[in-house]
Design a protein around this motif. Structure first.
Motif, PDB file in Angstrom:
ATOM      1  N   PHE A   1       6.038   9.234  -6.821  1.00 28.41           N
ATOM      2  CA  PHE A   1       5.405   7.992  -7.208  1.00 28.41           C
ATOM      3  C   PHE A   1       5.987   7.171  -8.063  1.00 28.41           C
ATOM      4  N   VAL A   2       6.386   7.462  -9.286  1.00 30.53           N
ATOM      5  CA  VAL A   2       7.094   7.165 -10.516  1.00 30.53           C
ATOM      6  C   VAL A   2       7.852   7.981 -11.098  1.00 30.53           C
TER       7      VAL A   2
ATOM      8  N   VAL B   1       2.981  12.304  -7.515  1.00 37.11           N
ATOM      9  CA  VAL B   1       3.858  13.055  -8.086  1.00 37.11           C
ATOM     10  C   VAL B   1       4.678  12.123  -9.023  1.00 37.11           C
ATOM     11  N   ILE B   2       4.832  12.675 -10.282  1.00 35.80           N
ATOM     12  CA  ILE B   2       5.490  11.845 -11.263  1.00 35.80           C
ATOM     13  C   ILE B   2       6.718  12.769 -11.884  1.00 35.80           C
TER      14      ILE B   2
ATOM     15  N   THR C   1      11.374   2.355  -5.130  1.00 32.74           N
ATOM     16  CA  THR C   1      12.082   3.540  -4.518  1.00 32.74           C
ATOM     17  C   THR C   1      11.263   3.412  -3.307  1.00 32.74           C
ATOM     18  N   ASN C   2      11.529   4.440  -2.393  1.00 33.41           N
ATOM     19  CA  ASN C   2      10.972   4.646  -0.966  1.00 33.41           C
ATOM     20  C   ASN C   2       9.758   4.681  -0.943  1.00 33.41           C
ATOM     21  N   ASN C   3       9.306   5.516  -2.105  1.00 35.87           N
ATOM     22  CA  ASN C   3       7.599   5.945  -1.914  1.00 35.87           C
ATOM     23  C   ASN C   3       7.062   5.630  -3.445  1.00 35.87           C
TER      24      ASN C   3
ATOM     25  N   LYS D   1       0.808  -1.337  -0.074  1.00 34.58           N
ATOM     26  CA  LYS D   1      -0.152  -0.070   0.038  1.00 34.58           C
ATOM     27  C   LYS D   1       1.021   1.172  -0.077  1.00 34.58           C
ATOM     28  N   TYR D   2       0.649   2.215  -0.931  1.00 30.32           N
ATOM     29  CA  TYR D   2       1.135   3.251  -0.934  1.00 30.32           C
ATOM     30  C   TYR D   2       0.103   4.474  -0.690  1.00 30.32           C
ATOM     31  N   SER D   3       0.368   5.052   0.330  1.00 29.18           N
ATOM     32  CA  SER D   3      -0.583   6.078   0.961  1.00 29.18           C
ATOM     33  C   SER D   3       0.017   7.434   0.575  1.00 29.18           C
TER      34      SER D   3
END
Length: 741
Positions: free
Chosen positions: A46-47, A9-10, A66-68, A2-4
Motif C-alpha cells: 500500500f505504501v 502492507v508497508i 503504484t499498482n496498489n 478506492k483501494y480494496s
C-alpha cells in the motif's frame, strides 16, 4: 480512488524508513481494523517508503502512485511523515480498504522556511503543563501532519523551579527530553528564552551554557526584546550577540532570532534597536515581529536591513486583550461573548487567519505561532497549511482536519460546523442563528457516532458550541426580563421590577449549563485542558478557565438589580429622582448623541481610527461579579487618539460633551480635545467639569466622567468632527454623551 485490501502492507528497507513505517502503522491502526504489516520486501504494498540523500530540502517529499498504493520519497524522516500524513488527510477508511478522495501524486515543497508553533511546558498554558512525554510526541506528529517543521519550547531561569500540581517534570528536564523527541522525527527546535532583568551578563551566559549543553537539538533561540524583559535596545542587542556566540559554540548550526518586541517603558526602544541592527551584527540571523512590537510589520521591514529576514510570531491563541482579537479588522467582538468566553476559550478562526496570513506572510520567511494550549488546535493546522501554501483552500484544510482527526464523521459537516463556530462570534448572539446550527450539528454527530465522545478534538468543538448556546439562551432570557422590569419602573413599581429580575432560569438552560461542568471534567481527562482554576488548576481565570467566566454578566440584569436594591434604601423623593436618572441614563433626544464602545462599535463613529487600537475588555474581569458593570462600560477604547463624526445638532444651541474615562490619568499627560478644529480642552488629563454624583451612582470604581462645553458657534450646519488625543501615554474611554447644555 478506492483501494480494496485485506491488509495494509508497508515496505521499509532501512532504519529511517522503518521508523516512518512504524509511525504510519500506528496511525493506520487508529483508523482501521484491518491488519497492518511492515516488510522489507518489494512486493505490492500500500505504501513504500524511500529516502533520497540527493534531495536538497528536508521539507520536500514526493508521492507517486503504484499498482496498489503509493511510493513516498524524502530526504529524512520529516519528509516521510509529511508524505504519509498527506495520504491520511485525504483518506476515508472502509471495512475493506480505503478511499483516497483526490489525486495526490506530486512533489510537495513548502513556500515558507519556518513553519512552527510554540508548545511551552510551564505553568501558564491551559493544557501543555498536564502532558507527559508521550502526549507531547503525539502532538508533534499531529502538527507535522499539517506541515509543521518547528516546535518551540520555553527555557527560563531554572533555579526558580516554577511548578504546579499538574507538572510531572521540572522545566529543565522536560526541555531536554522534548528536544530529544523532536530530533527523532527531525523536527526543528526553537527555544524562547527571555532575559532576566536581574541577571548580570556573566550569570546569563553561565545559565545558558549549562542548559544549551544539555539540550540535544537547538535550531534557533528566540530572546524577546520585551514581554517580558526591560533591557534597553542597545544592551539587548549586545546581550543577543554574546548569547549567539555561546550558542553557536555548542550548536554550530543554531541561529539567533531576537524579537523587536519593545518594553513599554522606553518610547525610543524601536529607534535604538534599528540603529543597532544597522551596524550589521553578524551574530544575529533573523529578526522576529510579535506582540507589543516596536514597529508594525511593514515599518519593521523597511527599517531593518535586508540582510536579516523576518520571522513572524503570530498570536493565534488569544481572543481579546491581544494583537489580533476576534474580528480583529473591526475589533467588535460582542461584549456578551467577550465577557463569558474571555481570552483563551476554544477559538477556531479559519477565515480570520487567512486574512491575517495574506496581510503579513509576504514579509517573512515563516513563523512560529504563540500558543497557550489546544483550544487553538484548529488554528494551528490552518496556519501551518497556509504557510505551506498561501493559496490553500481553507475549506479543503478543514476537510483534511476532519478526515485526519475524526475519520468516522462526515467531513463536510465537521468542516461546515467549524465555519459556523467562527461565524457564531459575529454580532449579538441573540441575532446569530449560526450558534444554533453549530450546536445542532454537533449534537447530531455526537449521537450518531459514540466514539466521538472519546475524541478530544470533537469534544472541544462540542464544548464551544455548548458555551455559545448557553450565552445566547441566557442573553435572550435576561434581555426579556430587563425589558419587563423597565416597563414596571416606568409605572413606578420597583418591587415588581425586582421580582421580575430575580426570575429563575428554565430547566433547558440549567441542564445545558450543568453539561458544561461535565464536559470540563471529560476534557481534562481526555487531553488535560484546564477549564477552571479550582478543579483543574488553570493558571488564572484569564488562561482558558471558561467555566470560571461563562456565568459573567451578558445583560444589565445584575446591574439593574443592584441599583434597584440601593433605591429601596432611599426616601420616596430621593427614590423617585434616582429611578428617573437610572431609566434615562443612556437616553437622548433626536438631536443628541449617546455613544458606547461596547454597544455601538467603532464603525459608527464615521471614521477609521489612527494607529493600532487596543480594546481593553472589562466584562470578563472578576470585579464585575461583585460590582456589576453596565454593558455600556464593558469595552475600553485604548489609543493615543479618537476621531468621530456626528450630525443632526440644532442650530444656535449649546451642548455639553461628557466622556467616561478609565481613572488612570498621568500627571505628565497632555490631553487635547478639539471640535471642528476648535480647542475645547487642553491640559492635564482629563480636565473638564466633574460630576461626583453621577460617577458614584452610575459608574463603577476606577472610572470617572468629565464634561466639556460645546458652544453653538463650534457646529457647522449641525455637524461636529471630534478628536481626543494624548500623544505620550494615550487614554482609555468607554462611553460619551453630547446633550443640550
Amino acid at each position: 480512488m478506492k483501494y480494496s485490501v485485506t491488509e495494509f502492507v508497508i515496505s521499509a528497507s532501512d532504519p529511517v524508513t522503518t521508523r516512518a513505517a512504524e509511525l504510519f502503522s500506528k496511525e493506520l491502526k487508529k483508523r482501521t481494523s484491518l491488519n497492518v504489516v511492515i516488510t522489507n520486501e518489494v512486493t505490492p504494498c500500500f505504501v513504500t517508503f524511500k529516502t533520497d540523500e540527493t534531495i536538497d530540502n528536508k521539507n520536500l517529499y514526493t508521492i507517486e502512485s503504484t499498482n496498489n498504493g503509493f511510493e513516498i520519497t524524502a530526504k529524512t524522516i520529516r519528509g516521510l511523515i509529511f508524505g504519509y500524513s498527506h495520504i491520511l488527510r485525504k483518506a476515508k477508511f472502509t471495512a475493506d480498504g480505503v478511499l483516497i478522495t483526490e489525486d495526490i501524486d506530486g512533489t510537495y515543497k513548502p513556500q515558507k522556511q519556518i513553519i512552527g508553533h510554540q508548545v511551552g511546558y510551564r505553568t501558564t498554558p491551559n493544557t501543555y503543563d498536564a502532558w507527559d512525554y508521550n502526549q507531547y510526541f503525539d502532538y508533534y506528529l499531529d502538527m507535522m501532519a499539517f506541515g509543521t517543521n518547528t516546535c518551540e519550547h520555553n527555557t527560563t531561569k531554572f533555579g526558580k523551579k516554577e511548578m504546579n500540581p499538574l507538572m510531572r517534570y521540572t522545566q529543565e528536564e522536560f526541555v531536554v527530553e522534548a528536544s530529544r523527541l523532536a530530533d527523532t522525527v527531525d523536527l526543528d527546535v526553537s527555544l524562547w528564552h527571555a532575559n532576566d532583568d536581574n541577571e548580570t551578563e556573566e550569570e546569563a551566559l553561565r545559565i545558558r551554557e549549562d542548559i544549551y549543553s544539555k539540550i540535544p537539538r537547538i535550531n534557533a533561540v528566540f530572546p524577546p526584546g520585551g514581554d517580558p524583559g526591560e533591557m534597553y535596545a542597545d544592551a539587548f542587542v549586545e546581550r543577543c550577540r554574546k548569547i549567539s556566540d555561546l550558542l553557536k559554540r555548542i550548536h554550530p548550526e543554531a541561529q539567533m532570532h531576537p524579537s523587536a518586541q519593545a518594553p513599554h517603558k522606553y518610547r525610543d526602544w524601536g529607534e535604538v534597536f534599528v540603529k543597532e541592527m544597522a551596524k550589521m551584527p553578524s551574530e544575529i540571523d533573523t529578526v522576529i515581529m510579535g506582540p507589543n512590537h516596536a514597529y508594525p510589520m511593514h515599518e519593521l521591514r523597511k527599517k531593518v536591513p535586508e540582510k536579516y529576514p523576518l520571522r513572524f510570531y503570530p498570536d493565534i491563541t488569544h481572543n481579546l486583550r491581544c494583537e489580533y482579537p476576534v474580528n480583529f479588522l473591526e475589533d467588535d467582538w460582542h461584549f456578551a461573548l467577550a465577557s463569558t468566553l474571555s481570552r483563551e476559550s476554544v477559538n477556531p478562526r479559519p477565515t480570520e487567519l487567512r486574512t491575517l496570513h495574506r496581510v503579513f506572510a509576504p514579509y517573512t520567511i515563516g513563523s512560529v505561532s504563540y500558543s497557550e494550549g489546544v483550544h487553538d488546535d484548529v488554528n494551528k493546522m490552518i496556519w501551518s497549511a497556509l504557510e505551506w501554501d498561501k493559496d490553500a483552500n481553507i475549506r479543503d484544510v478543514l476537510l483534511d482536519y476532519s478526515r485526519y482527526f475524526m475519520n468516522e464523521a462526515d467531513e463536510n459537516i465537521i468542516a461546515d460546523t467549524i465555519f459556523l463556530l467562527e461565524k457564531s462570534w459575529q454580532g449579538d448572539p441573540v441575532e446569530n442563528p449560526c450558534i444554533d446550527f453549530a450546536y445542532n450539528n454537533l449534537c447530531e454527530l455526537k449521537s450518531k457516532h459514540e466514539t466521538l465522545s472519546e475524541n478530544w478534538r470533537f469534544m472541544l468543538l462540542y464544548f464551544r458550541a455548548c458555551c455559545d448556546k448557553v450565552v445566547k439562551l441566557r442573553r435572550v432570557f435576561e434581555q426579556q426580563l430587563c425589558k419587563k422590569a423597565l416597563n414596571q419602573l416606568n409605572c413606578g413599581s420597583i418591587d415588581k421590577a425586582l421580582e421580575i429580575l430575580i426570575t429563575p432560569f428554565d430547566e433547558t438552560y440549567i441542564a445545558l449549563r450543568n453539561e458544561l461542568d461535565v464536559l470540563g471534567k471529560k476534557l481534562f481527562d481526555l487531553i488535560g485542558i484546564q477549564l477552571d482554576v479550582e478543579h483543574y488548576y488553570a493558571d488564572s481565570w484569564e488562561r482558558g478557565a471558561t467555566l470560571d467566566t461563562i456565568d459573567n454578566n451578558v445583560s444589565d440584569r445584575a446591574y439593574l438589580k443592584e441599583k434597584l436594591t440601593y433605591a429601596l434604601t432611599l426616601d420616596e423623593t430621593a427614590k423617585t429622582s434616582y429611578i428617573t436618572r437610572l431609566i434615562n441614563r443612556n437616553k437622548t433626544d433626536t438631536d443628541e448623541i449617546y455613544y458606547s464602545v461596547a454597544l455601538h462599535g467603532l464603525n459608527t463613529l464615521g471614521i477609521k481610527q489612527d494607529g493600532e487600537v487596543y480594546m481593553d475588555i472589562q466584562g470578563d474581569r472578576p470585579y464585575t461579579k461583585e460590582t456589576p458593570i453596565p454593558m455600556s462600560m464593558t469595552k475600553l477604547y485604548d489609543n493615543y487618539t479618537l476621531k468621530a463624526k456626528f450630525g443632526g445638532f440644532k442650530p444656535e444651541t449649546d451642548y455639553t460633551l461628557t466622556i467616561v474615562y478609565k481613572s488612570d490619568a498621568s500627571a505628565d499627560a497632555k490631553h487635547l480635545i478639539t471640535a471642528n478644529s476648535h480647542i475645547i480642552y487642553e491640559g492635564a488629563q482629563f480636565g473638564g467639569e466633574k460630576n461626583p454624583q453621577f460617577d458614584k451612582e452610575f459608574l463603577v470604581p476606577g472610572f470617572e466622567s468629565a464634561a466639556y462645553n460645546l458652544k453653538s458657534d463650534i457646529f457647522v450646519n449641525g455637524t461636529l468632527e471630534l478628536e481626543i488625543s494624548e500623544p505620550d501615554i494615550g487614554f482609555k474611554f468607554c462611553e460619551m454623551w453630547i446633550k443640550k447644555a
